[in-house]
Design an enzyme around this catalytic site. Structure first.
Site, mmCIF file in Angstrom:
data_model
loop_
_atom_site.group_PDB
_atom_site.id
_atom_site.type_symbol
_atom_site.label_atom_id
_atom_site.label_comp_id
_atom_site.label_asym_id
_atom_site.label_seq_id
_atom_site.Cartn_x
_atom_site.Cartn_y
_atom_site.Cartn_z
ATOM 1 N N ARG A 49 0.836 -1.209 0.000
ATOM 2 C CA ARG A 49 0.000 0.000 0.000
ATOM 3 C C ARG A 49 0.869 1.257 0.000
ATOM 4 O O ARG A 49 0.527 2.272 -0.609
ATOM 5 C CB ARG A 49 -0.968 0.011 1.201
ATOM 6 C CG ARG A 49 -1.737 1.313 1.343
ATOM 7 C CD ARG A 49 -2.984 1.208 2.212
ATOM 8 N NE ARG A 49 -2.742 0.556 3.483
ATOM 9 C CZ ARG A 49 -2.062 1.096 4.506
ATOM 10 N NH1 ARG A 49 -1.544 2.305 4.392
ATOM 11 N NH2 ARG A 49 -1.910 0.429 5.629
ATOM 12 N N TYR A 101 -19.811 12.577 -15.568
ATOM 13 C CA TYR A 101 -20.025 11.279 -14.945
ATOM 14 C C TYR A 101 -20.822 11.456 -13.643
ATOM 15 O O TYR A 101 -20.479 12.302 -12.808
ATOM 16 C CB TYR A 101 -18.666 10.622 -14.668
ATOM 17 C CG TYR A 101 -18.823 9.207 -14.207
ATOM 18 C CD1 TYR A 101 -19.334 8.235 -15.059
ATOM 19 C CD2 TYR A 101 -18.511 8.846 -12.918
ATOM 20 C CE1 TYR A 101 -19.510 6.936 -14.637
ATOM 21 C CE2 TYR A 101 -18.677 7.538 -12.486
ATOM 22 C CZ TYR A 101 -19.186 6.594 -13.357
ATOM 23 O OH TYR A 101 -19.355 5.307 -12.918
ATOM 24 N N ASP A 173 -11.273 14.990 -16.885
ATOM 25 C CA ASP A 173 -11.567 13.562 -16.991
ATOM 26 C C ASP A 173 -11.424 13.202 -18.469
ATOM 27 O O ASP A 173 -12.227 13.608 -19.295
ATOM 28 C CB ASP A 173 -12.981 13.275 -16.469
ATOM 29 C CG ASP A 173 -13.288 11.780 -16.426
ATOM 30 O OD1 ASP A 173 -12.762 11.038 -17.281
ATOM 31 O OD2 ASP A 173 -14.074 11.359 -15.546
ATOM 32 N N LYS A 198 -12.464 1.576 -18.451
ATOM 33 C CA LYS A 198 -13.086 1.719 -19.768
ATOM 34 C C LYS A 198 -12.086 1.339 -20.868
ATOM 35 O O LYS A 198 -11.645 0.223 -20.908
ATOM 36 C CB LYS A 198 -13.629 3.144 -19.922
ATOM 37 C CG LYS A 198 -14.435 3.634 -18.702
ATOM 38 C CD LYS A 198 -15.735 2.868 -18.498
ATOM 39 C CE LYS A 198 -16.352 3.096 -17.116
ATOM 40 N NZ LYS A 198 -16.605 4.475 -16.763
HETATM 41 C C1 PLP Z 1 -16.670 5.101 -15.537
HETATM 42 C C2 PLP Z 1 -16.256 6.513 -15.463
HETATM 43 C C3 PLP Z 1 -15.728 7.037 -14.280
HETATM 44 C C4 PLP Z 1 -15.626 6.218 -13.005
HETATM 45 O O1 PLP Z 1 -14.713 5.184 -13.134
HETATM 46 P P1 PLP Z 1 -14.780 3.822 -12.288
HETATM 47 O O2 PLP Z 1 -13.590 3.083 -12.771
HETATM 48 O O3 PLP Z 1 -16.098 3.190 -12.607
HETATM 49 O O4 PLP Z 1 -14.715 4.174 -10.848
HETATM 50 C C5 PLP Z 1 -15.318 8.356 -14.286
HETATM 51 N N1 PLP Z 1 -15.431 9.120 -15.368
HETATM 52 C C6 PLP Z 1 -15.940 8.657 -16.525
HETATM 53 C C7 PLP Z 1 -16.049 9.569 -17.702
HETATM 54 C C8 PLP Z 1 -16.376 7.341 -16.607
HETATM 55 O O5 PLP Z 1 -16.885 6.881 -17.755
#
Ligand code: PLP
Length: 388
Positions: A49, A101, A173, A198
């Site tokens: 960690r 999101y 993001d 993703k």
């Molecule tokens: C899925 C997603 C997140 C969150 O990610 P996780 O891995 O599910 O915690 C944040 N921003 C966007 C644009 C996403 O598609």
């Protein structure tokens, strides 16, 4: 390894690998919480960690190289987002996009409610005047471009310039664009955030997040957050994310080409009222996206009659009726069924395009659109679900 001059496809293949003779080509999965201590005072890995694992480090080497800064991986995209927000002082003023999101806005809302952890101002980023006015009064500006699910595109460089003048930080993001299509740090942002769940992972089989930073100090602060809050990636997840990332360029090329073709065909389909995809010349964000991005990505949204949208999602067979996106398999979802999506049209359907043959995807969509228009038994009254 020095990757200067190598093209992105090559860097995806060669970075994050052991180089010494006799070592495996792939960093092995090391399922260890602790490591043998050296002599007192010697530096070394002791507890994962705090000190990381070879698997995260390999993934951080690759993602950091692609985005152009030091990368810190977390257990999920949300953990990565939370770590950036936790760098802010109590009461910091955060500007967030209305279309983004849902987890981001849930997290910001909880913090604002909890005694003012931060003060949140939500803006419609398609109104550039309102956005720049909000930036002038902010400590952190959060952008998501293209956005989820409306595919709004924001001028990152313009916001970063205004933010710098106001003394505000900018986080982007970059999940939808991926590091292959857009690099926020090069456009002046301070943080590029990814849900590697993703497209980077690419196979819908893991959760993982990453933050890439412009200032090295921030990477130390994020590592410290990871140590004390404990949102560490799993050893298996890091291995799978790196393996998935090896093929990101070829997957994205195929998926993006299909997304463009499907967007064009959907726009001409009589059951479709509107398509949102920055790659379409008629899209309001087309010119900005063409300037800012190296491609339009593999996600699009389209609107059908409100009462037909659930039937369209239920009517697909090749495409999975499922949340999330970025995998080799295409997914479709009516986003307004989720909480926090009040600004989204009830009939808006998001399509995350995968790597199937485009003609199979199109035939599937056409059949589903026909069902949507004719099946009176499937209607938009399914119960609201609680996932994001
Ligand atoms: C899925 C997603 C997140 C969150 O990610 P996780 O891995 O599910 O915690 C944040 N921003 C966007 C644009 C996403 O598609």
């Amino acid at each position: 390894m020095a990757a200067g001059g190598l093209r992105v496809e090559t860097r995806l293949a060669v970075l994050g690998r052991p180089r010494e003779p006799g070592q495996p080509l792939n960093v092995p999965i090391v399922p260890a919480s602790n490591f043998r201590a050296g002599a007192s005072g010697t530096a070394g890995r002791e507890y994962s960690r705090d000190d990381g694992t070879p698997g995260w480090e390999a993934l951080e080497e690759l993602i950091g190289d692609l985005e152009g800064g030091p990368a810190v991986c977390f257990s999920s995209g949300m953990a990565a987002i939370a770590a950036v927000l936790e760098l802010l002082p109590v009461g910091a003023r955060v500007v967030a996009p209305r279309d983004s999101y849902t987890g981001l806005r849930a997290l910001l809302g909880d913090g604002a409610a909890a005694g003012g952890r931060w003060a949140v101002r939500t803006v419609d980023v398609t109104d550039a005047g309102a956005l720049l006015a909000a930036v002038a009064d902010a400590d952190l500006v959060w952008l998501e471009t293209p956005s989820n699910p409306l595919l709004d595109v924001v001028d990152i460089a313009a916001v970063a310039t205004a933010a710098r003048a106001a003394g505000a930080l900018v986080a982007v993001d970059n999940t939808f664009a991926t590091p292959l299509l857009q690099n926020p740090l090069a456009l002046g942002a301070d943080f590029a955030v990814h849900s590697a769940t993703k497209a980077i992972g690419g196979h819908s089989d893991l959760l993982l997040g990453a933050v890439v930073v412009r200032r090295p100090d921030d990477s130390a602060r994020l590592v410290r957050r990871r140590e004390v809050a404990g949102a560490t990636p799993g050893a298996l997840e890091a291995f799978l994310a790196l393996r998935g990332a090896r093929t990101l360029a070829v997957r994205l090329r195929q998926a993006q080409e299909s997304a463009g073709e499907l967007a064009r065909r959907l726009a001409a389909h009589p059951a479709v009222d509107r398509v949102r995809y920055p790659g379409l010349p008629g899209d309001p964000h087309h010119a900005l996206a063409a300037r800012q991005m190296r491609g339009s990505g593999a996600v699009l949204s389209f609107e059908v009659a409100d009462a037909d949208a659930d039937a369209v999602c239920a009517g697909v067979g090749v495409i999975a009726s499922a949340t999330s996106l970025g995998g080799v398999e295409s997914t479709i979802e009516r986003r307004a069924k989720l909480p926090g999506q009040e600004h989204v049209q009830a009939g808006l359907v998001r399509l995350g395009v995968g790597c199937e043959h485009v003609e199979d995807l199109w035939a599937d969509l056409v059949a589903a659109l026909d069902t949507g228009a004719t099946d009176p038994t499937i209607r938009s009254d399914v119960p609201v679900r609680s996932h994001l």
